[in-house]
Design an enzyme around this catalytic site. Structure first.
Site, PDB file in Angstrom:
ATOM      1  N   CYS A  72      -5.968  -3.364   8.819  1.00  8.52           N
ATOM      2  CA  CYS A  72      -5.013  -2.449   8.212  1.00  8.52           C
ATOM      3  C   CYS A  72      -5.788  -1.182   7.889  1.00  8.52           C
ATOM      4  CB  CYS A  72      -4.398  -3.037   6.948  1.00  8.52           C
ATOM      5  SG  CYS A  72      -3.302  -1.884   6.067  1.00  8.52           S
ATOM      6  N   ASN A  73      -5.400  -0.065   8.492  1.00  9.27           N
ATOM      7  CA  ASN A  73      -6.110   1.186   8.262  1.00  9.27           C
ATOM      8  C   ASN A  73      -5.954   1.655   6.817  1.00  9.27           C
ATOM      9  OD1 ASN A  73      -6.930   2.614  11.162  1.00  9.27           O
ATOM     10  ND2 ASN A  73      -5.256   1.151  11.346  1.00  9.27           N
ATOM     11  N   LYS A 129       7.135  -3.828  11.495  1.00  5.80           N
ATOM     12  CA  LYS A 129       6.970  -4.797  10.410  1.00  5.80           C
ATOM     13  C   LYS A 129       8.193  -5.707  10.290  1.00  5.80           C
ATOM     14  CE  LYS A 129       3.746  -2.190   7.452  1.00  5.80           C
ATOM     15  NZ  LYS A 129       2.711  -3.231   7.385  1.00  5.80           N
ATOM     16  N   ARG A 176       0.844  -1.196   0.000  1.00  3.03           N
ATOM     17  CA  ARG A 176       0.000   0.000   0.000  1.00  3.03           C
ATOM     18  C   ARG A 176       0.878   1.245   0.000  1.00  3.03           C
ATOM     19  NH1 ARG A 176       0.267  -4.390   1.645  1.00  3.03           N
ATOM     20  NH2 ARG A 176       0.608  -3.798   3.813  1.00  3.03           N
ATOM     21  N   ALA A 180      -5.293   0.142   4.088  1.00  2.00           N
ATOM     22  CA  ALA A 180      -5.934  -0.692   3.071  1.00  2.00           C
ATOM     23  C   ALA A 180      -7.392  -0.314   2.844  1.00  2.00           C
ATOM     24  CB  ALA A 180      -5.828  -2.169   3.461  1.00  2.00           C
ATOM     25  N   CYS A 217      -2.678   2.938  12.865  1.00  2.68           N
ATOM     26  CA  CYS A 217      -1.903   1.928  12.141  1.00  2.68           C
ATOM     27  C   CYS A 217      -1.857   0.708  13.042  1.00  2.68           C
ATOM     28  CB  CYS A 217      -0.500   2.438  11.833  1.00  2.68           C
ATOM     29  SG  CYS A 217       0.518   1.242  10.937  1.00  2.68           S
TER      30      CYS A 217
END
Length: 248
Positions: free
Chosen positions: A94-95, A177, A59, A97, A208
């Protein structure tokens, strides 16, 4: 006989989780669903169908960098498979997305929870007189204005960290991540939150799902989007709540 035995149990709605963005955030959501479920034994917990797919096109590259692959079609395919596998509604931890939400909603006939709208509803319900709210998330959240547009419709100004602190926050997200969430990563995150507090912000959103994985005592009141999503899943399954779909 085995299928019959499974079907004897009371039918609850089954959430499908469009996951992998990132994979640890997806596992974190599962842990939160378990923690929010009142249970005495295995059978009291919620059945979930999960596609934990870290191969979804980035993204960040699609939104911030020229030439990135649009992840919308991939997310739509994941959604269709989850529906085929028996999911009654879909959630996505997932914000960012949710910028591609329409791809997903148009691909299936089951409800798709809109995390951004869900969090905004919670803020409005808990802080009715709020005029400013802090926003902590990937730089893609700023670029897409996913939260900002919705809060502006309610007369609430969204306040982001200063540019240098936002760059630091983006690094924090990338560190999580990469599997690092303690030590300096946690200290940097606390410092970023402190800077928002110095701006006079009393409430901020952890926008997030990687940020909710960091276990740190924050110097500002926060609403964790991942926790709100887990509570929504439990409410839909156990209390019969209608899923919060896109409203804006």
């Amino acid at each position: 006989m085995m299928n019959g035995a499974c079907n004897e149990q009371k039918r609850e709605k089954i959430p499908g989780i469009i996951g992998g963005m990132g994979p640890e955030a997806t596992v974190d959501l599962m842990q939160r669903i378990i923690a929010n479920t009142a249970a005495l034994d295995d059978i009291d917990h919620i059945r979930c169908i999960i596609d934990n797919n870290p191969k979804v096109p980035s993204r960040i590259k699609a939104i911030l960098e020229a030439g990135g692959v649009n992840p919308g079609p991939c997310l739509a395919e994941m959604a269709k498979r989850l529906e085929q596998w028996g999911a009654d509604f879909l959630v996505m931890p997932c914000n960012t997305a949710h910028y591609y939400y329409d791809y997903i909603a148009d691909a299936v006939s089951i409800p798709v929870v809109h995390l951004i709208d869900l969090v905004v509803e919670k803020v409005l319900a808990e802080f009715g007189n709020l005029r400013e709210i802090g926003m902590l998330g990937s730089t893609t959240i700023i670029k897409t204005a996913l939260y900002q547009k919705r809060f502006e419709a309610h007369g609430i100004r969204t306040v982001y960290p200063d540019e240098d602190m936002q760059e630091s926050l983006f690094r924090v997200v990338r560190q999580v991540k990469a599997g690092r969430r303690d030590g300096q990563v946690a200290r940097d995150f606390v410092e970023i939150c402190s800077q928002l507090g110095a701006k006079g912000i009393e409430v901020c959103i952890l926008g997030c799902t990687e940020l909710g994985v960091i276990r740190a005592e924050l110097p500002i009141k926060s609403i964790d989007a991942a926790e709100v999503l887990a509570q929504e899943v439990v409410a839909v399954v156990k209390e019969g709540k209608a899923p919060c779909v896109a409203k804006y």
